[in-house]
Design a protein around this motif. Sequence first.
Motif, PDB file in Angstrom:
ATOM      1  N   GLY A 172       1.783  18.193  31.903  1.00 27.67           N
ATOM      2  CA  GLY A 172       0.953  17.652  32.968  1.00 27.67           C
ATOM      3  C   GLY A 172      -0.488  17.731  32.495  1.00 27.67           C
ATOM      4  O   GLY A 172      -0.974  18.806  32.154  1.00 27.67           O
ATOM      5  N   ILE A 173      -1.174  16.617  32.439  1.00 26.91           N
ATOM      6  CA  ILE A 173      -2.530  16.574  31.888  1.00 26.91           C
ATOM      7  C   ILE A 173      -3.538  16.434  33.022  1.00 26.91           C
ATOM      8  O   ILE A 173      -3.389  15.581  33.905  1.00 26.91           O
ATOM      9  CB  ILE A 173      -2.688  15.397  30.901  1.00 26.91           C
ATOM     10  N   VAL A 174      -4.566  17.266  32.981  1.00 30.20           N
ATOM     11  CA  VAL A 174      -5.573  17.241  34.037  1.00 30.20           C
ATOM     12  C   VAL A 174      -6.918  16.812  33.484  1.00 30.20           C
ATOM     13  O   VAL A 174      -7.228  17.016  32.309  1.00 30.20           O
ATOM     14  CB  VAL A 174      -5.718  18.625  34.718  1.00 30.20           C
ATOM     15  N   GLU A 175      -7.697  16.186  34.358  1.00 29.38           N
ATOM     16  CA  GLU A 175      -9.101  15.905  34.087  1.00 29.38           C
ATOM     17  C   GLU A 175      -9.906  16.727  35.079  1.00 29.38           C
ATOM     18  O   GLU A 175      -9.649  16.681  36.284  1.00 29.38           O
ATOM     19  CB  GLU A 175      -9.381  14.407  34.233  1.00 29.38           C
ATOM     20  N   VAL A 176     -10.856  17.518  34.554  1.00 29.70           N
ATOM     21  CA  VAL A 176     -11.545  18.513  35.374  1.00 29.70           C
ATOM     22  C   VAL A 176     -13.048  18.256  35.363  1.00 29.70           C
ATOM     23  O   VAL A 176     -13.640  18.054  34.302  1.00 29.70           O
ATOM     24  CB  VAL A 176     -11.253  19.943  34.863  1.00 29.70           C
ATOM     25  N   ALA A 200      -3.965  20.777  29.384  1.00 27.85           N
ATOM     26  CA  ALA A 200      -2.579  20.786  29.846  1.00 27.85           C
ATOM     27  C   ALA A 200      -2.396  21.768  31.000  1.00 27.85           C
ATOM     28  O   ALA A 200      -2.683  22.960  30.874  1.00 27.85           O
ATOM     29  CB  ALA A 200      -1.642  21.151  28.697  1.00 27.85           C
ATOM     30  N   SER A 201      -1.921  21.252  32.116  1.00 27.25           N
ATOM     31  CA  SER A 201      -1.582  22.100  33.258  1.00 27.25           C
ATOM     32  C   SER A 201      -0.178  22.658  33.053  1.00 27.25           C
ATOM     33  O   SER A 201       0.702  21.984  32.504  1.00 27.25           O
ATOM     34  CB  SER A 201      -1.634  21.282  34.550  1.00 27.25           C
ATOM     35  N   VAL A 202       0.010  23.898  33.464  1.00 21.22           N
ATOM     36  CA  VAL A 202       1.327  24.525  33.365  1.00 21.22           C
ATOM     37  C   VAL A 202       1.752  24.964  34.758  1.00 21.22           C
ATOM     38  O   VAL A 202       0.958  24.937  35.700  1.00 21.22           O
ATOM     39  CB  VAL A 202       1.295  25.741  32.407  1.00 21.22           C
TER      40      VAL A 202
END
Length: 620
Positions: A172-176, A200-202
């Motif tokens: 799961g890829i996040v943009e912060v 990468a979100s875990v």
Amino acid sequence: MEGNIISSHRLLGKSWVMGHPGSEYKNEATGLYSHLEGIPKALLPGVGGKKILDFWWEVVNLRHLFSEVYLVTNADKYKYYERWATASDFPAENIINDGSTTSETQLGAVADFELVVRSKKFNEDVMVVAGDMLCEDLNFDIAEVLKFFKFKKGELAIYYEMEEGEKTESRGIVEVCPHTHRITKFSEKPSAGATASRLASVVFYCFQRQTLPTLGEYLKHYLEVKDRDLGKYMEWLINEANVPVFGMKLPTGFQLIGQVGLSEYRKWSAQYSTKQHGSTVKQITCRSYARVGIMGNPSDGFYGKTIAMTISNFWADVTIYESKRVVLIPHPLNDPTEFGSLQDLHGISQKEGYLGGLRLLQATCKQFYQYCSEQGIALAKRNFTLKYDTNIPRQVGLAGSSAIVSATLKCLMKFYDLIDEDLPKPLRANFILNVESEELVITAGLQDRVVQVYEGLVYMDFSKELMEKQGYGSYVNMDVSCAPKFWLAYMGDPSDSGKIHSNVRQRWLNGDSDVVAAMKSFADLTDQAKIAMESKNWHELSELVNKNFELRRSIYTDACLGEGNMRMVQLGRKFGSVVKLPGSGGAVIGLCLDPDNLVELKEAFQEAGFVICDVVPYAP
């Protein structure tokens, strides 16, 4: 779903069903792994028989943080977890069986989560953790995660910077947002090229109690198991439901996510063994260099421009290594606590003062922890010992204090696996300045910290519009070959270095026309010097260096510059050099265009009691 750790009150920890190709273990040629067939991934034995789930149980088994801990599993693997609970002092009644036995009948992670929330009637905040997931650093501080979650007053997702070779399609890829830390977009296993982010979100989330009803809302619309992964739920929660979810970074990777085969298990086992039984204590030593201001100083504190350069003649080294407690080791010379006599104490205190480098280490550590807490970076729960050494002459304006702070910060970043994106270079310079000016109330400007962070020959523009807009200036590394062969001289006893800053800053703040005009002239001279250096026009540079000093002299006066500094300037000029102060006082740099004069110049300085050497530029 197999094993999910779940706890209520600020934490719900989960470890979901995990499959592994049991036949691969059974059919392995050596037969060494056949006994692992059928064992859930979270319970695969590591070094000394310790399992992944043992690690998580140690992390969450903290009554002052979590009121209850639950473990969710499927019916097929329930007995494995029941036996583990009996042996691990985990309450067996807190193992939740979701009733599924095959992939076709599994409920999905979101439904498992909702099952526990509904059946246990949670009315508290919850943390969710995948129990089949091993954090690369086995000892991070989960209390810091909860602290950040409480501070942000929103949902929280843990993420990490993916290593080279890891594919974004598997995470799961996040943009912060770097300012608010809010996750602006969540992409569950995006296609290649769909996002430039490698964050990468875990499965490591914190949810507020008022958000838990959205689980049932989501399940009403998404009936297929493939849509019931927590990543899909988070994608919906952030992108569609627009619920504020914040991101917190762990500066480490995660292993054993998803399916695991024999090769992955061997890799994890070897890595786990190394971390648990490292044979030697690894030391990290970082070095920062002294610097000389070539043009523009002191206009770095007056929205001006400067050129400065790190030099390899002098440096500060800081060493860090893991230890049971945090220990700061005093330097035997710079932080003396033993003296030969009372007379010895008096002489050393009179000459060198009372403030050594130990306070710099302590202040840097304090600010580092504070920065990471505020920026949502969860540090490993590791203690360390710090020690330092330096050969930078004290009180001669070569940025010795900031070199120690800079080297300490480098050590802390490496020790805790922070990367440049966690503390970018422009902000790193601000950080070092804050340690000195705010924490220790040392009069300082940005120039020294910028050049020690960027290293080499650096042009700096501190114009007001830049500083107010982004909080830092524009910093450009120049080719170090653009610097001519300077010489450096400094006082053996710098007690007569003068009161360099005098009342000039207050005059500038008051709008004094002479000071304001002088600072603008410093900036103009810097731009001209940059052109002269890039074209290697040393005659033009010499004239600019001379103008730089005379301008400084006109607004500070000879009395404020100090007798010792003026003596060095006059002595250098006597032998045909242009001379200026490279910092706050106690040292001068010179440029001699006639090499034949250098021998006599050096002898004259030595006979006058000064220390003199050739400047050796340092460029990384």
